[in-house]
Design an enzyme around this catalytic site. Structure first.
Site, PDB file in Angstrom:
ATOM      1  N   ASP A  13       0.840  -1.194   0.000  1.00 49.26           N
ATOM      2  CA  ASP A  13       0.000   0.000   0.000  1.00 49.26           C
ATOM      3  C   ASP A  13       0.875   1.243   0.000  1.00 49.26           C
ATOM      4  OD1 ASP A  13      -1.863   1.991   0.363  1.00 49.26           O
ATOM      5  OD2 ASP A  13      -2.976   0.939   1.919  1.00 49.26           O
ATOM      6  N   ASP A  55      -1.600   6.040  -6.537  1.00 49.06           N
ATOM      7  CA  ASP A  55      -2.074   5.168  -5.473  1.00 49.06           C
ATOM      8  C   ASP A  55      -2.200   3.728  -5.962  1.00 49.06           C
ATOM      9  OD1 ASP A  55      -3.088   4.572  -2.884  1.00 49.06           O
ATOM     10  OD2 ASP A  55      -5.123   4.616  -3.659  1.00 49.06           O
TER      11      ASP A  55
END
Length: 479
Positions: free
Chosen positions: A158, A359
């Site tokens: 992440d 992202d």
């Protein structure tokens, strides 16, 4: 027994390469072009091949930390390649992915918009992050050895998180994961962190219980992990990294889909990248495997991972959100023509609003509504010859390509600040909704000023971060 070097690096066996001045040929649907000049305005989407790629192909994932495995290699796999209870039906998996995506984006917007931080409260202590773990929304996984001897665990990567954590025994409250829950009692290298430790001081609002540093991470959907902070050895390939600060989660809630925890790659000091510090110079590179392939991607740490020939774009720092990687986007292009959108639409304001975030946890790229509409209309104007289909979920621009082997479509490009242009492969912006030939334009509008470049648009392209010098690189390799 071969001694394990205390450094982290992974090497990717790349399929092929492109240079910073190469162009996307019309026949190549799986090549990204990064250039500063011209490029062909059209390419081909291979319809049948792309639909065939929606079928699940379970991947045999080797234990990368075992003796005899390839040194320096950390593989990255998409959740669809793992046996985490995935449906065989592509549309069902897609619906789940889009629901997870909506939660991720809503949380990012709340987190990164003015005043949004006030809605994030943790009981008595903790640190709030936005993560791809929400509602099982972890999309990309790595296999990591935790402890000594190393116990294999799947962990979500992440880029928007600043903590490394795994579920731990004794488990007061744990969700189901694919591997046995890590037991610190079985690890010779596990060391608890005291409340007076400088490591504990690096946690925002850290807690203390019985002299031990406690952490808590809450996610935007109400999921959380709570436990104690510890120092532990993590193993990648045949490389050990000692004394990594990890959260040992004894109370964890959420639908985390098989993963044992999370490997935070954000820009903060407690992320895995931040903790490696001088060993890697704040540098890492990843390739997210393209959907429908049998291969795995890679995650590489260290300045040696930064490729020659990449197109480098300055990172933009947002003091209100230092974990996230913002980049400068100047505009968008369709068919080799720049769409008339003001660069101001993508600019990060002095108050920390707007801007463009890279992202790994968001799937579909989001653009401010006015920018999206101009972009979509330009694409519609150049695809008027293709049969339309009704919209699906968040997508309002879809096509009925049943019966086509391939179709000619305009190129789609990101114009970055400073000049580089990233031209996407067709499969990164026209994606199949089902096995009946429905394809949709894989972008969506956002009512906020925040733009997010999602993982669908990043797939198959080598992306490198040079945190020490403040740059992100695209290419020159594909994966």
């Amino acid at each position: 027994m071969v001694a394990l070097p205390v450094i982290v690096l992974a090497m990717l066996q790349l399929v092929s390469g492109i240079t910073a001045t190469s162009t996307t040929t019309a026949a190549s649907a799986a090549t990204a072009a990064i250039n500063n000049s011209s490029y062909p305005p059209f390419q081909h989407l291979h319809v049948k091949e792309t639909i065939a790629g929606t079928r699940i192909r379970p991947l045999e994932v080797s234990e990368d930390h075992e003796e005899g495995g390839e040194k320096w290699l950390m593989k990255v796999v998409h959740r669809d390649q793992l046996s985490f209870g995935n449906s065989d039906d592509h549309r069902h998996r897609l619906d789940g992915r889009l629901k997870r995506d909506a939660k991720r984006v809503a949380s990012l917007i709340r987190r990164l918009s003015s005043g949004g931080g006030g809605s994030y409260r943790v009981d008595d202590f903790g640190t709030d992050v936005i993560s791809g773990m929400e509602q099982g929304s972890g999309e990309y996984f790595v296999r990591i050895g935790v402890g000594s001897p190393p116990r294999s665990q799947y962990m979500v990567i992440d880029s928007g998180s600043d903590i490394v954590w795994v579920q731990c025994q004794p488990c007061t409250q744990c969700y189901h994961q694919s591997d046995p829950v890590f037991d610190p009692a079985d690890s010779a290298s596990f060391t608890g962190v005291s409340c007076s430790s400088s490591v504990c001081d690096r946690l925002e609002n850290a807690g203390c219980h019985a002299g031990r540093c406690r952490y808590e991470v809450s996610y935007g959907d109400g999921s959380y992990t709570k436990g104690t902070l510890a120092l532990e050895t993590l193993t990648f390939g045949r490389t050990m990294v000692r004394s990594v600060a990890i959260g040992c989660g004894h109370r964890n809630r959420g639908m985390f889909v098989g993963a044992a925890g999370l490997l935070g790659l954000g820009g903060g000091s407690m992320s895995f990248v931040g903790q490696l510090g001088g060993q890697t110079g704040g540098a890492f590179s990843y390739c997210l495997v393209s959907r429908g392939t049998d291969s795995s991607g890679s995650l590489v740490f260290g300045r040696e991972a930064l490729p020659a020939g990449a197109a480098w774009v300055p990172l933009v720092r947002n003091p209100r959100a230092p974990s996230f990687y913002y980049i400068g986007l100047a505009g968008l292009g369709v068919g080799g023509i720049r769409v008339p959108i003001s660069e101001e639409v993508f600019r990060l304001t002095e108050l920390g609003d707007g801007g463009v975030v890279m992202d790994t946890g968001t799937a579909v790229t989001r653009l401010p509504t006015l920018a999206y509409q101009a972009f979509r209309d330009a694409f519609l104007a150049q695809t008027a010859n293709l049969p339309r289909a009704t919209g699906v979920a968040i997508f309002d621009t879809c096509y009925d390509l049943l019966g086509f082997v391939s179709v000619r479509v305009p190129t789609v490009s990101f114009y970055f600040s400073g000049g580089p242009i990233l031209t996407l492969p067709a499969r990164n912006f026209l994606i199949p909704m089902d096995d009946a030939g429905t394809f949709c334009f894989a972008f969506a509008p956002s009512t906020s000023g925040l733009s997010i470049i999602g993982n669908i648009q990043q797939e198959g392209i080598q992306i490198s971060f040079d945190g020490a010098n403040g740059y992100v690189g695209f290419g020159p390799n594909i994966c």
